[in-house]
Design a protein around this motif. Structure first.
Motif, mmCIF file in Angstrom:
data_model
loop_
_atom_site.group_PDB
_atom_site.id
_atom_site.type_symbol
_atom_site.label_atom_id
_atom_site.label_comp_id
_atom_site.label_asym_id
_atom_site.label_seq_id
_atom_site.Cartn_x
_atom_site.Cartn_y
_atom_site.Cartn_z
ATOM 1 N N GLN A 82 -14.422 11.611 0.282
ATOM 2 C CA GLN A 82 -14.174 10.268 -0.247
ATOM 3 C C GLN A 82 -12.780 10.162 -0.858
ATOM 4 O OE1 GLN A 82 -16.205 8.504 -3.723
ATOM 5 N NE2 GLN A 82 -17.150 7.155 -2.242
ATOM 6 N N ASN A 85 -10.285 10.065 1.872
ATOM 7 C CA ASN A 85 -10.267 8.756 2.517
ATOM 8 C C ASN A 85 -9.542 7.719 1.675
ATOM 9 O OD1 ASN A 85 -11.511 9.273 4.942
ATOM 10 N ND2 ASN A 85 -13.568 8.990 4.115
ATOM 11 N N GLU A 88 -5.938 8.197 1.880
ATOM 12 C CA GLU A 88 -5.488 7.724 3.190
ATOM 13 C C GLU A 88 -5.380 6.204 3.218
ATOM 14 O OE1 GLU A 88 -6.632 10.688 6.813
ATOM 15 O OE2 GLU A 88 -8.001 9.074 6.396
ATOM 16 N N GLU A 89 -6.402 5.553 2.644
ATOM 17 C CA GLU A 89 -6.408 4.088 2.609
ATOM 18 C C GLU A 89 -5.192 3.554 1.866
ATOM 19 O OE1 GLU A 89 -10.146 3.034 0.818
ATOM 20 O OE2 GLU A 89 -11.214 4.094 2.395
ATOM 21 N N MET A 90 -4.900 4.153 0.708
ATOM 22 C CA MET A 90 -3.796 3.655 -0.106
ATOM 23 C C MET A 90 -2.448 3.969 0.529
ATOM 24 S SD MET A 90 -4.750 1.832 -2.502
ATOM 25 C CE MET A 90 -5.951 1.251 -1.370
ATOM 26 N N ILE A 92 -1.944 3.840 3.686
ATOM 27 C CA ILE A 92 -1.791 2.773 4.671
ATOM 28 C C ILE A 92 -1.405 1.472 3.981
ATOM 29 C CG2 ILE A 92 -3.044 1.340 6.318
ATOM 30 C CD1 ILE A 92 -4.695 3.902 6.958
ATOM 31 N N ALA A 93 -2.097 1.165 2.886
ATOM 32 C CA ALA A 93 -1.855 -0.109 2.199
ATOM 33 C C ALA A 93 -0.428 -0.208 1.678
ATOM 34 C CB ALA A 93 -2.840 -0.275 1.044
ATOM 35 N N SER A 94 0.136 0.935 1.258
ATOM 36 C CA SER A 94 1.474 0.898 0.681
ATOM 37 C C SER A 94 2.542 1.034 1.759
ATOM 38 C CB SER A 94 1.627 2.033 -0.328
ATOM 39 O OG SER A 94 1.478 3.270 0.330
ATOM 40 N N GLY A 95 2.143 1.402 2.982
ATOM 41 C CA GLY A 95 3.112 1.576 4.048
ATOM 42 C C GLY A 95 3.932 2.838 3.874
ATOM 43 N N ARG A 136 -15.992 4.148 -6.310
ATOM 44 C CA ARG A 136 -14.985 4.110 -5.247
ATOM 45 C C ARG A 136 -13.844 3.133 -5.542
ATOM 46 N NH1 ARG A 136 -13.297 3.605 -0.047
ATOM 47 N NH2 ARG A 136 -13.736 5.379 1.288
ATOM 48 N N GLN A 140 -9.975 4.060 -6.132
ATOM 49 C CA GLN A 140 -8.955 3.406 -5.320
ATOM 50 C C GLN A 140 -7.833 2.854 -6.199
ATOM 51 O OE1 GLN A 140 -10.183 -0.046 -2.974
ATOM 52 N NE2 GLN A 140 -9.909 1.245 -1.191
ATOM 53 N N PHE A 239 -1.325 -3.193 -4.031
ATOM 54 C CA PHE A 239 -1.826 -2.454 -2.874
ATOM 55 C C PHE A 239 -3.307 -2.692 -2.649
ATOM 56 C CE2 PHE A 239 1.648 0.882 -3.760
ATOM 57 C CZ PHE A 239 2.570 0.077 -3.132
ATOM 58 N N THR A 240 -4.087 -2.661 -3.730
ATOM 59 C CA THR A 240 -5.535 -2.832 -3.555
ATOM 60 C C THR A 240 -5.912 -4.296 -3.464
ATOM 61 O OG1 THR A 240 -5.818 -2.769 -5.932
ATOM 62 C CG2 THR A 240 -6.178 -0.718 -4.749
ATOM 63 N N SER A 348 -10.682 -5.607 0.661
ATOM 64 C CA SER A 348 -11.016 -4.712 1.748
ATOM 65 C C SER A 348 -12.263 -5.215 2.452
ATOM 66 C CB SER A 348 -11.242 -3.318 1.203
ATOM 67 O OG SER A 348 -12.308 -3.365 0.304
#
Lengths: 468, 194
Positions: A82, A85, A88-90, A92-95, A136, A140, A239-240, A348
């Motif tokens: 978790q 993940n 990884e998600e953040m 992506i969100a921040s580029g 979660r 995040q 970002f979130t 999300s």
């Protein structure tokens, strides 16, 4: 965002210079106490050499030193899927170009920090307590805050400054300790031989400076680090697109009092919440802005952009103060339009999905739930006329309590329902209390005419002020 | 002297024109490169979405197999997911892809509601791991989409604003589409049968 990054870089250079000067002066004074004639310049030179050496190490290995001294160990995806993940998600969100490596510190106190030389080779470290206590969304938020530090180049500055500050502290600590244990005797004998009234004065100055230098270095550092915390909070929200996640994470973390034993003074500013202090206070020496204030700002944001963060900050601090700086904001103005328009609240997918499911479940409010032994919950519509029903899975027949003696928990509550309405002030994030005490939060995108309280099932009418 | 002055005047004018021309050419090069950079960022962001969408497509057969083991008779929902997946796999273009993916999201959402009724399935370790993976992939798609839309917004603003719009017009930079999932299929509340 770019303006903020550039101003951070300027600050970093000034700060490193100032700390270097401080280190040189410290070296000079300590050198003088050893040998009044040649010791001063030699000490200064030695300190300068030490500074260069430490700068080199900080650039090359600063992150690994920090990770080592906080006894963090690197993990792979299998160890904490978790967390992995979420990082990884953040990313992506921040580029961010490359995912930072993930470390875990075995400690029950929830906390986290980021380090690394450049965004491409950064590291995020969290304590095992953080994973245990946060859900979660909150995790995040915390990771988004740390990635915010990475994205804003804060980590380079923080790593460098932390190592420099550490070296100043180290030098003065060593000096003071050497005075304490035995070193003083040798010096006294020499001073009596050379009849140094001035030697004693130099010694006094050196002691004073050795005490003051670490404090001054810290103050310098902290003034900058607090601003960075605000900026990282703002980027985390951006970002979130969910400020509440970070806010409630900060709340939870700050409730876990007790300091982390293996954290030394130099590392404290790196963490998301100061690990050494259980009660946060605003002062010259706090590495972080007071946590309650940060939570308050996040909670009163009307959107998720930098401009909204600035607005919320101003609301709480009074109009005059600005946390992100005028230059940052000039660049953020364009972000604001975007936030208010298409991008305003892209939560999300999973949250949207969860809401759909919740909507669906509240629609079941009128249904009768019969739990079957096989685990299936049979949902019987109120219009169902027969007095028994077969389980669709195992075939067991269940009798249905008739409408008259309905002992079903749903029905009495339905009768109690009174009309309750809530008038929306604006179209941002809003929360209100249901009469049962449950706090309900409305997203900016929420447009339905009513909402059902998840606790007492009461339907609350939502009136939009603009539509009235 | 007079003719010399005139020559100097013409020469000065020439030099002025050349300087202006050089400045304009430099600006054009700069603006063009800037646009290319923005365009590549958009493409890069799209690639990121694509990666995540593919990942989701790869996860679904696994999920369907696992659910089948416990709730094989829920044929219609499972079939719907499989169908939506194959549609999404074959879709091309931003708009079509967005549409297909939102269908798939809807179908998956319905499947997840259904799963609530099977405690054995919910306790299955394999399923739990799959669920986390799927939830995270959904998140990643969301964040990749958010980032893509940010980049498209920046790019579109750039090519529509003066003076870069001139360069954009000359070199045929066209506005890019946003990746929107908020359509009717998505908002519709899943139907549940008894």
């Amino acid at each position: 965002m770019w303006e903020a990054i550039r101003s951070n870089q300027r600050r970093s250079i000034v700060l490193i210079m100032l700390m270097g000067v401080m280190l040189v002066v410290l070296g000079f004074v300590i050198g003088m106490t050893v040998d009044p004639k040649a010791g001063g310049p030699f000490g200064a030179l030695a300190a300068l050499a030490l500074w260069f050496f430490l700068c080199l190490i900080a650039f090359a290995q600063g992150d690994s030193i920090l990770l080592l001294s906080s006894s963090a160990h690197k993990i792979e995806k299998e160890d904490a899927p978790q967390l992995w993940n979420v990082v990884e998600e953040m990313t992506i969100a921040s580029g961010l170009g490359k995912m930072p490596s993930v470390y875990i510190i075995e400690n029950d106190v929830p906390n986290a920090f980021a380090t690394g030389r450049k965004p491409e080779s950064a590291t995020v470290a969290v304590t095992s307590g953080l994973l245990k206590h946060l859900n979660r969304d909150e995790l995040q938020g915390v990771i988004a805050h740390e990635i915010g530090h990475i994205k804003n180049f804060d980590i380079r500055f923080m790593t460098l400054a932390a190592v420099l500050m550490g070296s100043i502290i180290l030098l003065s600590d060593t000096f003071l300790r050497s005075l304490w244990y035995g070193g003083a005797g040798r010096r006294r004998s020499r001073s009596s031989r050379e009849g140094g009234q001035e030697q004693i004065i130099i010694l006094a100055v050196a002691i004073l400076f050795a005490i003051l230098a670490p404090i001054m270095a810290q103050m310098l550092y902290l003034a900058c680090s607090r601003r960075r915390e605000y900026l990282a909070d703002a980027s985390g929200a951006l970002f979130t697109r969910y400020p509440e996640g970070l806010a409630s994470a900060l709340e939870k973390i700050s409730h876990h009092t007790g300091s982390m034993k293996q954290v030394n003074r130099a590392l404290a500013p790196l963490y998301i919440i100061n690990p050494l202090q259980s009660v946060s206070f605003a002062g010259l020496f706090s590495t972080h802005p007071p946590t309650e204030l940060r939570i308050k700002i996040l909670r009163s944001m009307s959107g998720a952009g930098l401009a909204e963060y600035e607005a919320a900050y101003k609301k709480i601090h009074g109009e005059k103060k600005s946390c992100l700086g005028a230059r940052t904001l000039a660049a953020a103005e364009s972000v604001k339009a975007r936030e208010a328009g298409v991008e305003r609240d892209k939560k999300s997918e999973s949250i949207t999905r969860l809401q759909e499911v919740n909507d669906l479940l509240t629609r079941f409010g009128e249904f009768l739930f019969i739990p079957c032994a096989c685990g299936v919950r049979i949902k019987v519509p109120s219009a169902f006329k027969r007095n028994s029903i077969a389980c669709p899975r195992c075939g067991t027949t269940h009798s249905i309590p008739s409408a008259g003696d309905s002992a079903n928990s749903n029905t009495p509550k339905t009768e109690e329902r009174k009309p309750f309405r809530y008038v929306r002030k604006e179209n941002g994030w809003e929360s209100f209390k249901c009469s049962c005490g449950k706090v309900i939060q409305l997203s900016p995108r929420f447009s339905a005419p009513s909402i059902d309280c998840p606790q007492c099932r009461r339907t609350i009418e939502i009136v939009n002020q603009a539509n009235r | 002297m007079e003719s010399g002055g005139a020559i100097l005047g013409i020469g000065g004018l020439m030099i002025g024109i050349i300087i202006v021309a050089v400045i304009i050419i430099l600006w054009v090069i700069g603006a063009y490169n800037g646009l290319i950079r923005f365009f590549n960022e958009v493409k890069n962001a799209w690639a990121q979405i694509d990666v995540q969408l593919k990942r989701r497509h790869d996860l679904i057969p696994n999920l369907v197999e696992t659910v089948k083991g416990y709730a094989g008779h829920e044929k219609s929902t499972l079939e719907e997911v499989v169908k939506a997946r194959s549609q999404a796999v074959t879709a091309s273009g931003v708009q079509e892809q967005a549409q297909a993916e939102s269908m798939l999201s809807g179908a998956l959402g319905r499947l997840m509601v259904l799963v609530e009724q099977y405690p054995d399935l919910k306790a299955n370790q394999n399923f739990l791991a799959l669920q986390e993976e799927l939830a995270s992939t959904e998140n990643k798609i969301g964040f990749a989409r958010q980032f893509y839309n940010d980049q498209v917004m920046k790019y579109n603003t750039k090519i529509q604003s003066i003076p870069t719009n001139i360069i954009a017009g000359i070199f045929n930079f066209s506005a890019q589409a946003f990746f929107e999932l908020e359509n009717k299929a998505e908002r519709e509340v899943p139907k549940v049968q008894f």
